[in-house]
Design a protein around this motif. Sequence first.
Motif, PDB file in Angstrom:
ATOM      1  N   GLU A  59       0.846  -1.192   0.000  1.00 12.73           N
ATOM      2  CA  GLU A  59       0.000   0.000   0.000  1.00 12.73           C
ATOM      3  C   GLU A  59       0.882   1.243   0.000  1.00 12.73           C
ATOM      4  OE1 GLU A  59      -2.405  -0.444   3.475  1.00 12.73           O
ATOM      5  OE2 GLU A  59      -3.829  -1.790   2.493  1.00 12.73           O
ATOM      6  N   VAL A  60       0.551   2.219  -0.870  1.00 11.47           N
ATOM      7  CA  VAL A  60       1.375   3.417  -0.996  1.00 11.47           C
ATOM      8  C   VAL A  60       0.488   4.659  -1.036  1.00 11.47           C
ATOM      9  CG1 VAL A  60       3.381   2.362  -2.135  1.00 11.47           C
ATOM     10  CG2 VAL A  60       1.418   3.107  -3.505  1.00 11.47           C
ATOM     11  N   LEU A  61       1.030   5.750  -0.529  1.00 14.24           N
ATOM     12  CA  LEU A  61       0.367   7.048  -0.600  1.00 14.24           C
ATOM     13  C   LEU A  61       0.991   7.818  -1.753  1.00 14.24           C
ATOM     14  CD1 LEU A  61      -1.731   8.789   0.997  1.00 14.24           C
ATOM     15  CD2 LEU A  61       0.225   9.829   2.147  1.00 14.24           C
ATOM     16  N   VAL A  62       0.168   8.227  -2.728  1.00 13.24           N
ATOM     17  CA  VAL A  62       0.712   8.877  -3.921  1.00 13.24           C
ATOM     18  C   VAL A  62      -0.088  10.128  -4.266  1.00 13.24           C
ATOM     19  CG1 VAL A  62       1.682   6.769  -4.926  1.00 13.24           C
ATOM     20  CG2 VAL A  62      -0.680   7.414  -5.449  1.00 13.24           C
ATOM     21  N   GLN A  63       0.577  11.020  -4.994  1.00 12.29           N
ATOM     22  CA  GLN A  63      -0.057  12.259  -5.455  1.00 12.29           C
ATOM     23  C   GLN A  63       0.051  12.344  -6.975  1.00 12.29           C
ATOM     24  OE1 GLN A  63       1.622  15.915  -3.802  1.00 12.29           O
ATOM     25  NE2 GLN A  63      -0.400  16.845  -3.851  1.00 12.29           N
ATOM     26  N   VAL A  64      -1.029  12.767  -7.626  1.00 14.84           N
ATOM     27  CA  VAL A  64      -1.058  12.839  -9.088  1.00 14.84           C
ATOM     28  C   VAL A  64      -0.238  14.035  -9.570  1.00 14.84           C
ATOM     29  CG1 VAL A  64      -2.517  13.024 -11.136  1.00 14.84           C
ATOM     30  CG2 VAL A  64      -3.332  11.768  -9.130  1.00 14.84           C
ATOM     31  N   LEU A  65       0.688  13.779 -10.488  1.00 14.08           N
ATOM     32  CA  LEU A  65       1.486  14.833 -11.107  1.00 14.08           C
ATOM     33  C   LEU A  65       0.932  15.238 -12.464  1.00 14.08           C
ATOM     34  CD1 LEU A  65       5.144  13.602 -10.433  1.00 14.08           C
ATOM     35  CD2 LEU A  65       3.951  15.448  -9.269  1.00 14.08           C
ATOM     36  N   LYS A  66       0.392  14.248 -13.194  1.00 12.48           N
ATOM     37  CA  LYS A  66      -0.007  14.498 -14.574  1.00 12.48           C
ATOM     38  C   LYS A  66      -1.183  13.605 -14.926  1.00 12.48           C
ATOM     39  CE  LYS A  66       2.120  14.655 -19.212  1.00 12.48           C
ATOM     40  NZ  LYS A  66       3.352  14.336 -19.967  1.00 12.48           N
ATOM     41  N   GLU A  67      -2.177  14.193 -15.618  1.00 11.47           N
ATOM     42  CA  GLU A  67      -3.346  13.414 -16.037  1.00 11.47           C
ATOM     43  C   GLU A  67      -2.947  12.306 -16.998  1.00 11.47           C
ATOM     44  OE1 GLU A  67      -6.849  15.537 -17.424  1.00 11.47           O
ATOM     45  OE2 GLU A  67      -6.122  17.358 -16.464  1.00 11.47           O
ATOM     46  N   GLY A  68      -3.762  11.246 -17.037  1.00 16.46           N
ATOM     47  CA  GLY A  68      -3.565  10.195 -18.028  1.00 16.46           C
ATOM     48  C   GLY A  68      -3.893  10.712 -19.419  1.00 16.46           C
ATOM     49  N   PHE A  69      -3.308  10.072 -20.419  1.00 15.10           N
ATOM     50  CA  PHE A  69      -3.520  10.512 -21.801  1.00 15.10           C
ATOM     51  C   PHE A  69      -3.580   9.284 -22.694  1.00 15.10           C
ATOM     52  CE2 PHE A  69      -1.969  11.834 -26.010  1.00 15.10           C
ATOM     53  CZ  PHE A  69      -2.855  12.871 -26.271  1.00 15.10           C
ATOM     54  N   GLY A  70      -4.685   9.163 -23.475  1.00 11.49           N
ATOM     55  CA  GLY A  70      -4.826   8.011 -24.350  1.00 11.49           C
ATOM     56  C   GLY A  70      -4.855   6.717 -23.538  1.00 11.49           C
ATOM     57  N   LYS A  71      -3.972   5.791 -23.896  1.00 13.06           N
ATOM     58  CA  LYS A  71      -3.908   4.516 -23.182  1.00 13.06           C
ATOM     59  C   LYS A  71      -3.018   4.585 -21.947  1.00 13.06           C
ATOM     60  CE  LYS A  71      -4.664   1.754 -27.357  1.00 13.06           C
ATOM     61  NZ  LYS A  71      -4.126   0.686 -28.252  1.00 13.06           N
ATOM     62  N   LYS A  72      -2.374   5.715 -21.754  1.00  9.09           N
ATOM     63  CA  LYS A  72      -1.430   5.878 -20.652  1.00  9.09           C
ATOM     64  C   LYS A  72      -2.154   6.385 -19.404  1.00  9.09           C
ATOM     65  CE  LYS A  72       3.338   7.541 -20.196  1.00  9.09           C
ATOM     66  NZ  LYS A  72       4.366   8.397 -20.827  1.00  9.09           N
TER      67      LYS A  72
ATOM     68  N   LYS B 273       0.386   9.959 -14.122  1.00 10.44           N
ATOM     69  CA  LYS B 273       1.707   9.890 -13.500  1.00 10.44           C
ATOM     70  C   LYS B 273       1.577  10.345 -12.049  1.00 10.44           C
ATOM     71  CE  LYS B 273       6.422  11.755 -13.874  1.00 10.44           C
ATOM     72  NZ  LYS B 273       7.287  12.703 -14.625  1.00 10.44           N
ATOM     73  N   VAL B 274       2.145   9.558 -11.127  1.00 13.17           N
ATOM     74  CA  VAL B 274       2.041   9.884  -9.702  1.00 13.17           C
ATOM     75  C   VAL B 274       3.424   9.866  -9.051  1.00 13.17           C
ATOM     76  CG1 VAL B 274      -0.298   8.954  -9.514  1.00 13.17           C
ATOM     77  CG2 VAL B 274       1.657   7.480  -9.002  1.00 13.17           C
ATOM     78  N   THR B 275       3.485  10.393  -7.839  1.00 13.06           N
ATOM     79  CA  THR B 275       4.726  10.403  -7.065  1.00 13.06           C
ATOM     80  C   THR B 275       4.406  10.122  -5.606  1.00 13.06           C
ATOM     81  OG1 THR B 275       6.640  11.735  -6.409  1.00 13.06           O
ATOM     82  CG2 THR B 275       4.562  12.893  -6.669  1.00 13.06           C
ATOM     83  N   ASN B 276       5.409   9.594  -4.885  1.00  9.41           N
ATOM     84  CA  ASN B 276       5.250   9.433  -3.439  1.00  9.41           C
ATOM     85  C   ASN B 276       5.818  10.640  -2.687  1.00  9.41           C
ATOM     86  OD1 ASN B 276       7.924   8.572  -4.212  1.00  9.41           O
ATOM     87  ND2 ASN B 276       8.198   7.848  -2.112  1.00  9.41           N
ATOM     88  N   ALA B 277       6.352  11.616  -3.426  1.00 10.42           N
ATOM     89  CA  ALA B 277       6.852  12.856  -2.816  1.00 10.42           C
ATOM     90  C   ALA B 277       5.664  13.801  -2.629  1.00 10.42           C
ATOM     91  CB  ALA B 277       7.927  13.487  -3.697  1.00 10.42           C
ATOM     92  N   ILE B 278       4.857  13.515  -1.629  1.00 10.68           N
ATOM     93  CA  ILE B 278       3.609  14.234  -1.402  1.00 10.68           C
ATOM     94  C   ILE B 278       3.879  15.646  -0.879  1.00 10.68           C
ATOM     95  CG2 ILE B 278       1.379  14.151  -0.236  1.00 10.68           C
ATOM     96  CD1 ILE B 278       1.855  11.751  -1.993  1.00 10.68           C
ATOM     97  N   SER B 279       3.063  16.592  -1.330  1.00 11.35           N
ATOM     98  CA  SER B 279       3.127  17.950  -0.794  1.00 11.35           C
ATOM     99  C   SER B 279       1.715  18.522  -0.735  1.00 11.35           C
ATOM    100  CB  SER B 279       4.029  18.845  -1.642  1.00 11.35           C
ATOM    101  OG  SER B 279       3.504  18.984  -2.951  1.00 11.35           O
TER     102      SER B 279
END
Length: 480
Positions: free
Chosen positions: A83-96, A99-105
């Motif tokens: 289990e991980v706590l993550v923050q979204v950096l960038k919306e998904g696009f197409g089939k991708k 993008k998330v990070t564990n460097a939460i702020s």
Amino acid sequence: MREVFIDRQKSILRIAIKDNNKLKQCLIQEKVKKPLPGEIYKGIVKNIIPAIKCAFIDIGYNKNCYMYLDNKFKNTNIKKGEEVLVQVLKEGFGKKGAKVTNAISIPGRYAVLTFLDRRLSFSKKLQDKDFKRYAAKNIKKPNDVGVIIRTNAVIAGIDNINNEIENIYKVYKEIFKNFKYSLKPKLLFDNGGILGKALRDILNEETYIVHTNNIDDAEYIKKFISDKEEIGLDIDVHTDNRDLFECYGIEKEIVALRNNKVPLKCGGYIVIDKTEAMYTIDVNSGKNVKNNSIKKTVFITNMQAAEEIVKQIKLRNLGGIIVIDFIDMKDEEEKKDVLSKLEQGFIDDKNKTVIYPFTELNLVQIARKNLGKSIDDYIEEKCICCKGRGKLLRLDYIEFLIKNDIFKIKDNAKDIYIILDDYYKIPIQKNIDSFIENINALDKNVYLNFEKLDEVFKVEPLIFKNQIKKLEKYKVYPNI
């Protein structure tokens, strides 16, 4: 003087900023079921691919998001199923996926709390050394988090800064509590979306009024500014039947941004295009032939282009990779001046923006953090007739514009004739009732025709009986 316009529709939120009555920025966020930048989630690691140093994480959507593994993020030892706590950096696009990070702020107006780095630090844009020394001695930082002091803190007062840090820290503790006791992947925190970010980053001591068409948003704004002593503004709740952006002329300015060619005062121009991976901006001298010296002509054009490019990037809300093809210059000092013009333009930009030096081909690369949709993505869609090589106005945006035109018709005519470009014939005819509802014409007699049009659509009232009789064959609603 700054005005902020917050227009909330059924499926979209738009925020426009005007400085001295000139449109400077427009932020857009659609109501969609997908992770958005800034949101914090509980996730479960589904797969790890060492070859690309990437983990794929389930945060409760159909598509797994992805997270890069790096020692600086202290995440290289995570395991499948963890289990991980993550923050979204960038919306998904197409089939991708996103993008998330564990460097939460968690950002506030005066400070940002960080989870990995536990130091007290200051924004790179904050240059006041006396303030930094004073703040370093008086900031009350919790031991288990880091704090970054933002530029807004300079005019806030140390007590206000400490109060905000305390409030954000309570949010931080609540997030971790929910993370610990939740059984499934889920959204834990959204921080107000683009509305929250706009209030934190855009409101300042020069903002004198915020217009909004939503009572709940007005209350949210009042609560936000209640403890912000440096912000004194009026809140206007728009009750006119006309849409807020239409009423203040903003809608016309947005539509005008479809033009990818932007003129410069000197006679030159820039051309803004979007590719699959980036935005490209081409600088041209055009009619700038006033100077006898080619070198001077090039320099003037490039300097004016740099200034205009900054304006257009902010106004169109462009993010990601942006490549600028300036007119060739040999003089290194002139190149420094052009870069300096770009840097000065972004100095007050709250979106993280990095400008790279000129390449050997006279290209300048800019990396800018995405925030919401760009104007292009909001109003345009790919043309299926030419396999995506061209762009057309999105049908839902056309419906919005038609609704505004119908409202403006004098005497509230009951019979409305609409001509649309042929391109939209099939999608409209598939669900004509939805089209009528979206243009707010359920109480009208609607006559609909499709032709090849340069201006995409026309709306006009039918006043006389002979007009109505002549166009009877185009009547689509009500369908009797």
